[in-house]
Design a protein around this motif. Structure first.
Motif, PDB file in Angstrom:
ATOM      1  N   PRO A  31      51.720  35.084  34.912  1.00 39.65           N
ATOM      2  CA  PRO A  31      51.816  33.990  33.939  1.00 39.65           C
ATOM      3  C   PRO A  31      51.671  32.603  34.566  1.00 39.65           C
ATOM      4  CG  PRO A  31      53.599  35.554  33.623  1.00 39.65           C
ATOM      5  CD  PRO A  31      52.895  35.947  34.873  1.00 39.65           C
ATOM      6  N   ASN A  32      51.938  32.487  35.854  1.00 39.09           N
ATOM      7  CA  ASN A  32      51.788  31.200  36.551  1.00 39.09           C
ATOM      8  C   ASN A  32      50.723  31.335  37.636  1.00 39.09           C
ATOM      9  OD1 ASN A  32      53.853  30.073  35.044  1.00 39.09           O
ATOM     10  ND2 ASN A  32      55.422  30.700  36.497  1.00 39.09           N
ATOM     11  N   ILE A  33      49.867  30.321  37.730  1.00 44.43           N
ATOM     12  CA  ILE A  33      48.770  30.371  38.699  1.00 44.43           C
ATOM     13  C   ILE A  33      48.643  29.050  39.439  1.00 44.43           C
ATOM     14  CG2 ILE A  33      47.404  32.103  37.478  1.00 44.43           C
ATOM     15  CD1 ILE A  33      45.731  29.811  36.287  1.00 44.43           C
ATOM     16  N   HIS A  34      48.065  29.139  40.643  1.00 47.34           N
ATOM     17  CA  HIS A  34      47.639  27.960  41.399  1.00 47.34           C
ATOM     18  C   HIS A  34      46.115  27.927  41.313  1.00 47.34           C
ATOM     19  CE1 HIS A  34      51.494  26.985  43.169  1.00 47.34           C
ATOM     20  NE2 HIS A  34      51.641  28.232  43.623  1.00 47.34           N
ATOM     21  N   ILE A  35      45.566  26.735  41.177  1.00 46.38           N
ATOM     22  CA  ILE A  35      44.112  26.574  41.105  1.00 46.38           C
ATOM     23  C   ILE A  35      43.699  25.600  42.190  1.00 46.38           C
ATOM     24  CG2 ILE A  35      42.153  25.834  39.695  1.00 46.38           C
ATOM     25  CD1 ILE A  35      43.772  26.579  37.225  1.00 46.38           C
ATOM     26  N   ILE A  44      35.828  27.732  42.291  1.00 47.11           N
ATOM     27  CA  ILE A  44      37.224  27.514  41.930  1.00 47.11           C
ATOM     28  C   ILE A  44      38.010  28.722  42.431  1.00 47.11           C
ATOM     29  CG2 ILE A  44      38.846  27.078  40.056  1.00 47.11           C
ATOM     30  CD1 ILE A  44      36.467  26.222  38.324  1.00 47.11           C
ATOM     31  N   CYS A  45      39.158  28.469  43.035  1.00 40.60           N
ATOM     32  CA  CYS A  45      39.992  29.530  43.574  1.00 40.60           C
ATOM     33  C   CYS A  45      41.272  29.640  42.739  1.00 40.60           C
ATOM     34  CB  CYS A  45      40.334  29.232  45.029  1.00 40.60           C
ATOM     35  SG  CYS A  45      41.399  30.472  45.771  1.00 40.60           S
ATOM     36  N   PHE A  46      41.628  30.867  42.362  1.00 39.19           N
ATOM     37  CA  PHE A  46      42.845  31.134  41.605  1.00 39.19           C
ATOM     38  C   PHE A  46      43.760  32.006  42.445  1.00 39.19           C
ATOM     39  CE2 PHE A  46      39.637  30.185  38.533  1.00 39.19           C
ATOM     40  CZ  PHE A  46      40.286  29.508  37.522  1.00 39.19           C
ATOM     41  N   GLN A  47      45.066  31.761  42.339  1.00 39.41           N
ATOM     42  CA  GLN A  47      46.056  32.551  43.056  1.00 39.41           C
ATOM     43  C   GLN A  47      47.303  32.677  42.191  1.00 39.41           C
ATOM     44  OE1 GLN A  47      47.493  30.716  46.643  1.00 39.41           O
ATOM     45  NE2 GLN A  47      48.286  32.645  47.450  1.00 39.41           N
ATOM     46  N   ASN A  84      31.483  33.712  37.057  1.00 37.26           N
ATOM     47  CA  ASN A  84      31.837  35.067  37.454  1.00 37.26           C
ATOM     48  C   ASN A  84      32.990  34.985  38.437  1.00 37.26           C
ATOM     49  OD1 ASN A  84      29.786  36.459  36.002  1.00 37.26           O
ATOM     50  ND2 ASN A  84      28.321  35.722  37.510  1.00 37.26           N
ATOM     51  N   VAL A  85      33.939  35.904  38.315  1.00 34.79           N
ATOM     52  CA  VAL A  85      35.134  35.885  39.153  1.00 34.79           C
ATOM     53  C   VAL A  85      35.127  37.110  40.061  1.00 34.79           C
ATOM     54  CG1 VAL A  85      37.650  35.882  39.156  1.00 34.79           C
ATOM     55  CG2 VAL A  85      36.409  34.623  37.386  1.00 34.79           C
ATOM     56  N   TYR A  86      35.369  36.885  41.349  1.00 32.60           N
ATOM     57  CA  TYR A  86      35.391  37.939  42.356  1.00 32.60           C
ATOM     58  C   TYR A  86      36.732  37.930  43.074  1.00 32.60           C
ATOM     59  CZ  TYR A  86      30.449  37.562  41.411  1.00 32.60           C
ATOM     60  OH  TYR A  86      29.245  37.515  40.767  1.00 32.60           O
ATOM     61  N   LYS A  87      37.316  39.110  43.243  1.00 31.46           N
ATOM     62  CA  LYS A  87      38.602  39.233  43.936  1.00 31.46           C
ATOM     63  C   LYS A  87      38.347  39.243  45.435  1.00 31.46           C
ATOM     64  CE  LYS A  87      42.995  41.340  43.946  1.00 31.46           C
ATOM     65  NZ  LYS A  87      43.883  40.286  44.236  1.00 31.46           N
ATOM     66  N   TRP A  92      41.241  34.945  43.721  1.00 32.91           N
ATOM     67  CA  TRP A  92      40.089  35.187  42.861  1.00 32.91           C
ATOM     68  C   TRP A  92      39.204  33.958  42.953  1.00 32.91           C
ATOM     69  CZ3 TRP A  92      44.953  36.762  41.830  1.00 32.91           C
ATOM     70  CH2 TRP A  92      45.150  38.099  41.509  1.00 32.91           C
ATOM     71  N   ILE A  93      37.923  34.177  43.241  1.00 31.85           N
ATOM     72  CA  ILE A  93      36.964  33.077  43.397  1.00 31.85           C
ATOM     73  C   ILE A  93      36.026  33.090  42.194  1.00 31.85           C
ATOM     74  CG2 ILE A  93      35.228  32.029  44.891  1.00 31.85           C
ATOM     75  CD1 ILE A  93      37.976  32.326  46.226  1.00 31.85           C
TER      76      ILE A  93
END
Length: 129
Positions: A31-35, A44-47, A84-87, A92-93
């Motif tokens: 539910p909480n992410i860092h971008i 864009i990087c997600f964590q 497109n998102v890649y793990k 996730w990029i």
């Protein structure tokens, strides 16, 4: 840079007021992410973030933060675009898709049965004008 593979994770950035993470991508995130943003590439990087940290991800997956949208546009990613998102390990990029999305989508419903054109009526109409 990243291994390209058929992928169901994605982000739609269609308008300048919001962007939406698809359901498959939302299911993988907490539910909480860092971008984060790459300093030179359009990425864009997600964590995942701990409870109470980062950005709260709504269940709809739609983020409307003006500051975040401004930062995405400043990184060189312009709407309309699909990312497109890649793990990659615990990250996730998201990178823009090579195929451009249409700028305008026709929302009109097409007729269920197209009208049959009568050639004779068309000829009469053309000759009477």
């Amino acid at each position: 840079m990243f291994l390209r593979q058929k992928n169901k994770l994605g982000i739609n950035f269609l308008r300048t007021d919001s962007f939406t993470l698809n359901a498959a991508f939302c299911a993988e995130l907490s539910p909480n992410i860092h971008i984060g943003f790459h300093p030179t590439d359009k990425a864009i990087c997600f964590q995942k973030a701990k409870e109470g940290e980062g950005i709260r991800l709504p269940s709809s997956g739609m983020l409307k933060s003006p500051e975040l949208i401004e930062r995405i546009i400043a990184s060189g990613i312009q709407p309309p675009v699909h990312l497109n998102v890649y793990k990659q390990e615990e990250h996730w990029i998201a990178i823009p898709d090579d195929k451009p999305l249409p700028v305008k989508v026709n929302t009109e419903n097409p007729p269920k049965k197209p009208r049959k054109l009568n050639i004779e009526q068309l000829k009469k109409g053309a000759s009477s004008t």
